[in-house]
Design an enzyme around this catalytic site. Structure first.
Site, PDB file in Angstrom:
ATOM      1  N   GLU A  43      67.983  28.939  31.266  1.00 29.84           N
ATOM      2  CA  GLU A  43      68.541  28.895  29.901  1.00 29.84           C
ATOM      3  C   GLU A  43      68.196  30.088  29.016  1.00 29.84           C
ATOM      4  OE1 GLU A  43      67.283  25.069  28.409  1.00 29.84           O
ATOM      5  OE2 GLU A  43      68.403  23.972  29.917  1.00 29.84           O
ATOM      6  N   GLU A  55      71.751  19.923  38.033  1.00 25.29           N
ATOM      7  CA  GLU A  55      71.246  18.829  37.179  1.00 25.29           C
ATOM      8  C   GLU A  55      72.365  17.856  36.821  1.00 25.29           C
ATOM      9  OE1 GLU A  55      68.911  20.280  33.843  1.00 25.29           O
ATOM     10  OE2 GLU A  55      68.146  21.977  34.974  1.00 25.29           O
TER      11      GLU A  55
HETATM   12  C1  HAH Z   1      67.825  20.731  30.971  1.00 22.73           C
HETATM   13  N1  HAH Z   1      68.167  21.312  29.729  1.00 22.73           N
HETATM   14  C2  HAH Z   1      66.567  21.370  31.568  1.00 22.73           C
HETATM   15  O1  HAH Z   1      66.924  22.402  32.472  1.00 22.73           O
HETATM   16  C3  HAH Z   1      65.694  20.374  32.317  1.00 22.73           C
HETATM   17  O2  HAH Z   1      64.516  21.010  32.721  1.00 22.73           O
HETATM   18  C4  HAH Z   1      65.362  19.188  31.440  1.00 22.73           C
HETATM   19  O3  HAH Z   1      64.537  18.266  32.139  1.00 22.73           O
HETATM   20  C5  HAH Z   1      66.619  18.556  30.986  1.00 22.73           C
HETATM   21  C6  HAH Z   1      67.732  19.280  30.814  1.00 22.73           C
HETATM   22  C7  HAH Z   1      69.418  20.932  29.180  1.00 22.73           C
HETATM   23  C8  HAH Z   1      69.602  21.124  27.721  1.00 22.73           C
HETATM   24  C9  HAH Z   1      68.623  21.538  26.867  1.00 22.73           C
HETATM   25  O4  HAH Z   1      67.401  21.802  27.321  1.00 22.73           O
HETATM   26  C10 HAH Z   1      68.857  21.716  25.489  1.00 22.73           C
HETATM   27  C11 HAH Z   1      70.077  21.444  24.979  1.00 22.73           C
HETATM   28  C12 HAH Z   1      71.062  21.024  25.830  1.00 22.73           C
HETATM   29  C13 HAH Z   1      70.815  20.853  27.184  1.00 22.73           C
END
Ligand code: HAH
Length: 328
Positions: A131, A238
């Site tokens: 990200e 995911e």
């Molecule tokens: C994901 N982010 C992450 O990669 C993962 O490590 C976590 O457990 C859950 C989701 C998705 C995300 C975010 O962090 C912020 C805003 C939207 C989506």
């Protein structure tokens, strides 16, 4: 008879699930039957592995790796560099001042080398950077401690250190909203520029936190084609299909409506058909969980609102979506 998903898709891609030290016990039977790839939902993140400088805590990550390997599953490592779930010590010196790039790289290398070497031969691929791209605006990179201190270079260094620590592991860039055109183009641009500098990126992870309607199937197809045009492999890292649109904050349901359940089945059907079409580039499809009794979506984006994003229900029984997906 419930067909094992990992068998159904054997010729196409691996099937994976995110787990915790708890769910490898509470969801063991489902996991063992249906998946051949495991990701730690939280326990390989920076704050879990190195909460204090130089003090590594591997017990729970080890437990997850052991579970996977003793059940003939591979492990996707998640994640080495992220703006969240990273301890604050990483960015400050003894006087409490924000550190400079040299010390940041030194600490980054120490973390990556220690973690990646420990799991060499056990973790077959790593989400090296998670990200890093900005959701909106003209900037390519998200503003974070990492980018404030080191610009693009933290990304390049992370991949170089990971390659050095385990030359055989596949190295991925992973992100969300990856199928929306604006962000898709930024992710494409980032990975393209890394590849042009000979930074070792082997793949792009599409998180695939999707809803019943968005992104559209066509947007997903275009994202797959765009990323694949870089010559890298793709993992769906995911996957979950929320019953709610992102902006829908309703929390009056104690179970999904029949209409939601049917729509989700149709959506999973379409998505898996699409993945199969591209199974020469998509090598792994990992769910961010396995059954509806546990999902991070119960607390995101609305706290304490139940969601039902998977193929198996709260009692670990196959949902209509499962039956669509398993007739391959
Ligand atoms: C994901 N982010 C992450 O990669 C993962 O490590 C976590 O457990 C859950 C989701 C998705 C995300 C975010 O962090 C912020 C805003 C939207 C989506």
């Amino acid at each position: 008879m419930i067909p094992p998903l990992r068998e159904v898709y054997k010729e196409h891609f691996r099937i994976g699930a995110a787990v915790s030290p708890i769910t490898i016990k509470t969801q063991k039977d489902l996991l063992v039957s249906h998946v051949n790839s495991i990701t730690a939902e939280n326990h390989m993140k920076f704050e879990h592995l190195q909460p204090k400088e130089g003090e590594f805590t591997f017990e729970q990550a080890d437990e997850i790796v052991h579970f996977a390997l003793s059940n003939n599953m591979v492990v996707r490592g998640h994640t080495l560099v992220w703006h969240n779930q990273t301890p604050t010590w990483m960015f400050y010196d003894r006087e409490g001042k924000v550190i400079g790039r040299e010390l940041l790289f030194e600490r980054l290398k120490a973390h990556i080398s220690t973690v990646v070497r420990r799991y060499k031969g056990k973790v077959y691929c790593w989400d090296v950077v998670n990200e890093a791209v900005a959701d909106e605006g003209n900037d390519l990179l998200r503003i974070s401690r990492w980018s404030e201190i080191a610009g693009m270079e933290f990304i390049e260094k992370a991949f170089l250190y990971a390659r050095e620590a385990d030359p055989d592991a596949l190295l991925f860039y992973n992100d969300y909203n990856e199928s929306f055109p604006e962000k898709r183009e930024k992710i494409y641009k980032l990975v393209k520029s890394l590849l042009e500098k000979y930074i070792p990126v082997d793949g792009i992870g599409l998180q695939a936190h999707w809803s019943l309607t968005r992104p559209t199937l066509e947007e997903i197809r275009l994202a797959i084609e765009r990323y694949a045009s870089l010559g890298v492999q793709l993992h769906i890292t995911e996957l979950d299909i929320s019953m709610f649109e992102f902006d829908d904050h309703r929390n009056d349901l104690i179970k999904p409506t029949d209409q939601m359940v049917d729509k989700q089945a149709e959506r999973y059907d379409q998505i898996f058909s699409l993945f199969k079409e591209y199974s020469d580039v998509i090598r792994n499809v990992t769910f961010w969980g396995i059954a509806d009794d546990y999902t991070w979506l119960d607390n995101f984006p609305v706290k304490q609102r139940k969601n039902w994003p998977f193929l198996f229900d709260e009692n670990h029984q196959p949902k209509p979506a499962f039956w669509k997906v398993c007739t391959c």
